[in-house]
Design an enzyme around this catalytic site. Structure first.
Site, PDB file in Angstrom:
ATOM      1  N   ASP A 105      -2.502  -0.482  -8.583  1.00  0.00           N
ATOM      2  CA  ASP A 105      -2.100  -1.833  -8.171  1.00  0.00           C
ATOM      3  C   ASP A 105      -0.601  -2.048  -8.360  1.00  0.00           C
ATOM      4  OD1 ASP A 105      -4.921  -2.150  -8.026  1.00  0.00           O
ATOM      5  OD2 ASP A 105      -4.971  -2.874 -10.080  1.00  0.00           O
TER       6      ASP A 105
ATOM      7  N   GLU B  88      -8.475  -8.910  -1.913  1.00  0.00           N
ATOM      8  CA  GLU B  88      -7.958  -9.230  -3.251  1.00  0.00           C
ATOM      9  C   GLU B  88      -6.486  -8.849  -3.284  1.00  0.00           C
ATOM     10  OE1 GLU B  88     -10.424  -6.849  -5.821  1.00  0.00           O
ATOM     11  OE2 GLU B  88      -9.905  -4.986  -4.826  1.00  0.00           O
TER      12      GLU B  88
END
Length: 511
Positions: A20, A186
């Site tokens: 991420d 997301e």
């Protein structure tokens, strides 16, 4: 090595578990952070001048709040999908903790101390947050939802914040619902360009997803949608979730992860261009605006060439501070490890947690990320157990849902070498132990050779020259949302007012 030395690079630019990732540019400098979950220190900060060569320069948190909660391993919890931004002379990092809410830390010097975390928005299931300051001074935050805590997922919400970015001012508005075409949307990042607000958001899941772009002239939408990066016929599965950055020369680039199972989520760099106010990432072989990842490409034009560097790996333990590559499995106690003025690292044995079944429950594991697909770790240690205790232990471990280690353990009649493995450690499985023999002195060299596919062969040597295999090969596995890690530990079973210790002379990684 990503930098090929001839003006080109190969992906991944970081062949290690920086999941991420998010990046911001300030002048000529690029700063990156990534998910650190329960590992401490957390939110490692990496710096680069060219987006290809990266070095760890610090970290944003040395303890995870709430401090007592994270004093024991909270696998897969903690810091999820952070964002890093530069605003009015300060660096901000926001992250969602799925159990407690969205936190923020800030600093003027990303390589120095960061201020204590501020809880910007309290609640369960709040994750993947990104701040945005508009030209009119209004501040916003976009975030996702964790279905495991919130009971709902695949939607993105937008909240207004105070200008300081320290608290939300409203309940928020749902700006996108991915249930129809983009499940598990997301990780949103919010930008503005040419009058459009853009939300860059991964969708489709960690291992097989794609990169979605949403755009609107109104920050609240409605948003148009377009897939701009997907695997195509490349070997790069699930190319998504990351950061858009530009260079001073006007180039655009996108950094994202690829899930490589035991090796974690490694970071790739894609060229990016704008076509009709939509970004196109990687190569677009059929011209439909859906890019595919590149494996090699010319390096970003940053005006000059920089030396090849990689994140820190080996540690000679000669510095007053531990190398920035090291992380504990929980908020540390001061008594676990001491750098010394003798050129070694002293680990004191710490008591196995009450009710602990195996190393999955142990907080004082000093670990670092796998630095590539194939490498060798060798470490030298001297073990001085407490003469009043038995079964004190120190060793070299490869940690994941399955784990293996070589160790020295104290018995009434001396020190013994062991090889231990456990499968499904998170289920409380007991270790299988193989006694390798008695140690003639108190010093030993431990080694693990990791080959492609995560195959690990442990070995040991008393004199550091001739190594004997410890058992058969062991296959490294993922942890909870992270790749396998390698490192050292020191443990005891009993409570006492003093403990034995292991002096680690060095920890060396070769490739």
């Amino acid at each position: 090595m990503s930098d090929l030395g001839n003006g080109t690079f190969q992906n991944p630019v970081l062949d290690a578990d920086y999941s991420d990732p998010d990046v911001c540019r300030v002048g000529d400098d690029f700063y990156m952070t990534s998910s650190s979950f329960n590992a401490i220190p957390g939110l490692q900060i990496l710096h680069s001048k060219d987006l290809v060569n990266w070095k760890i320069i610090g970290y944003a948190i040395d303890r995870l709040p709430p401090y007592d909660h994270f004093s024991k391993p909270q696998h897969g919890n903690g810091v999820w999908a952070p964002s890093i931004r530069y605003h009015k002379g300060e660096f901000f990092i926001y992250w969602g903790d799925p159990d407690f809410g969205i936190y923020m830390v800030k600093t003027k010097n990303p390589a120095g101390r960061w201020e204590a975390p501020v809880l910007v928005m309290e609640g369960k299931g709040l994750i993947d947050s990104c701040p945005f300051w508009d030209e009119d001074g209004q501040a916003y935050m976009v975030h996702g939802w964790a279905g495991s805590r919130a009971g709902i997922k695949s939607i993105l919400s937008l909240n207004r914040m105070n200008p300081e970015g320290t608290k939300v001012l409203d309940e928020g508005v749902m700006v996108f619902d991915g249930h129809d075409a983009h499940p598990t949307v997301e990780g949103p990042k919010l930008y503005k360009r040419n009058g459009y607000y853009y939300i860059f958001a991964p969708a489709g899941g960690v291992a097989t997803g794609w990169q979605l772009i949403l755009r609107s002239k109104n920050i609240y939408g409605p948003y148009e949608e377009k897939i701009v990066l997907e695997q195509g016929k490349t070997p790069v599965n699930g190319p998504h979730q990351g950061a858009w950055v530009d260079t001073k020369s006007g180039e655009d680039w996108f950094l994202h992860f690829q899930d490589k199972e035991a090796y974690g989520r490694v970071m790739h760099l894609q060229p990016m261009k704008w076509v009709n106010d939509w970004p196109v990432m990687g190569e677009d072989p059929d011209g439909d605006g859906k890019g595919h990842p590149v494996m090699t490409y010319k390096k970003p034009n940053v005006g000059k060439s920089y030396a090849v560097v990689t994140p820190q790996e080996s540690d000679e333990f000669t510095s007053p501070t531990l190398g920035l590559q090291w992380q504990w499995h929980a908020n540390p106690k001061a008594t676990w490890a001491f750098t010394t003025n003798k050129g070694n690292l002293r680990l004191f044995t710490d008591q196995m947690p009450q009710g602990g079944k195996n190393l999955w429950d142990v907080p004082n594991l000093l670990l670092q990320k796998f630095p590539g697909e194939a490498f060798t770790v060798t470490t030298k240690l001297k073990f001085t157990p407490n003469p009043k205790l038995e079964n004190e232990r120190t060793g070299l471990v490869v940690m994941g849902l399955d784990y293996g280690f070589v160790s020295v353990v104290s018995k009434k009649d001396g020190l013994y070498l062991t090889y231990n493995t456990t499968q499904k450690a998170d289920k409380g499985t007991a270790e299988k132990e193989q006694i390798l023999g008695k140690l003639s002195g108190s010093e030993v060299h431990f080694r693990v050779q990791v080959s492609k596919g995560g195959q690990c062969q442990f070995s040991y040597s008393e004199e550091g020259q001739n190594f004997k295999d410890a058992g058969g090969p062991f296959t490294a596995t993922v942890g909870k949302w992270i790749g396998a890690k390698v490192g050292i530990f020191a443990l005891r079973e009993e409570k006492t007012n003093d403990s034995g210790y292991a002096d680690f002379d060095w920890f060396r990684i070769t490739k």
